[in-house]
Enzyme design. Sequence first.
Site, PDB file in Angstrom:
ATOM      1  CB  SER A 153     -22.997  77.189 110.927  1.00 60.39           C
ATOM      2  OG  SER A 153     -22.631  78.549 109.884  1.00 60.39           O
ATOM      3  CB  VAL A 154     -26.187  73.520 114.315  1.00 60.51           C
ATOM      4  CG1 VAL A 154     -25.709  71.645 114.406  1.00 60.51           C
ATOM      5  CG2 VAL A 154     -25.695  74.652 115.319  1.00 60.51           C
TER       6      VAL A 154
END
Length: 382
Positions: free
Chosen positions: A66-67
């Site tokens: 999710s970065v």
Amino acid sequence: MPAPLDHDFGGRVDQVVDRAVEEERIVGAVILVARRGEILYSRATGLADRESKKPMAADAIFRLASVTKPVVATAALALVEAGVIGLDDPTTKFIPEFQPKLADGSEPVITLRQLLTHTAGLSYGFREAADGPYHRAGISDGLDQPGLSMAENLSRIASVPLSYVPGTGWGYSVAMDVLGEAMARATGATLPELVDRLVVQPLGMDDAAFVVRDRSRLVTPYADGPGKAIAMGEQHRVPFGDGAISFSPGRVFDPASFASGGTGMNGTAGDVLKLLEALRSRGGSVIRPETAAAMTTDAIAGLETTMPGWGWGLGFGVLRDPLAASTPQAAGTWRWGGVYGHSWFVDPTLDLTVVTLTNTAISGMTGAFPDALRDAIYGRQA
């Protein structure tokens, strides 16, 4: 009394990191702490691959999970600035076949803004029990099912009733995958091409991509285990909250896997720092200052998230109430992470940016390690 970024903060960070690696809760990590763009602390520690005893390197490449979201969100806002898409455009303008319904059978409008802010009524499979609707429909969270196409996953998502009327609630979700496809349809380019042109190249994020450009620098993924981290299998489930996160590390090597706007990118800690610093300095060369300001401001006032004290901006969490969140960070801090083992935050009151990428899920993202690391930076007593 220790203070944020005092002359002892690096020693305190070292103690936290050394303990986590020695106890084998974290296999390896790269940590960057910057103030006003100047790197005050930089460390690669532990192992990139435990079995071969390969040490972690500063330029190690990680599966970002999710970065990815703030990178894709920045690209989306660049398209908004260019007039290619509008935040209040209905998703069906770009993906006509994506028409999920509420439990009563009605079909509400879902806007791109609602996708960006996770207020679209969608969910993630890992937030559900094993027999939940996303699991029954075979929906991928973007981390598993190598070779699954975007068309098929969108069809599966649309087959499940929405969790709530769009705009009336908040739920972390596959929304960024849907947004990424809308961006691709709006431009006629692939999502990887858009992200590369609009964000990666202008900021010099040399290794940030939906593919791995140098496999020799890609870290081996590990997962929480009983007592210490264990090597991740090709199909690996890690308990998380009420459910579990399903990983397929080999997904990144299958060119047929859909480009996940929520979880699909790879990159280095330095790549992530370049993006966050651009946003902290109000857009850098990729978006306008006023757009960056909107991105880093709570965009869902009046809606509660599942995280006490935290709201949501246009791409990540924004701190509303430090006391409720039990954090030393100042109100207005923005942060998120990634389930392969990452956490990052920007405290604009201190002009402080912190990036921590590890190869250990979930301990590198949430819990004792990132909390202790944050507290060490701020000089907060345990």
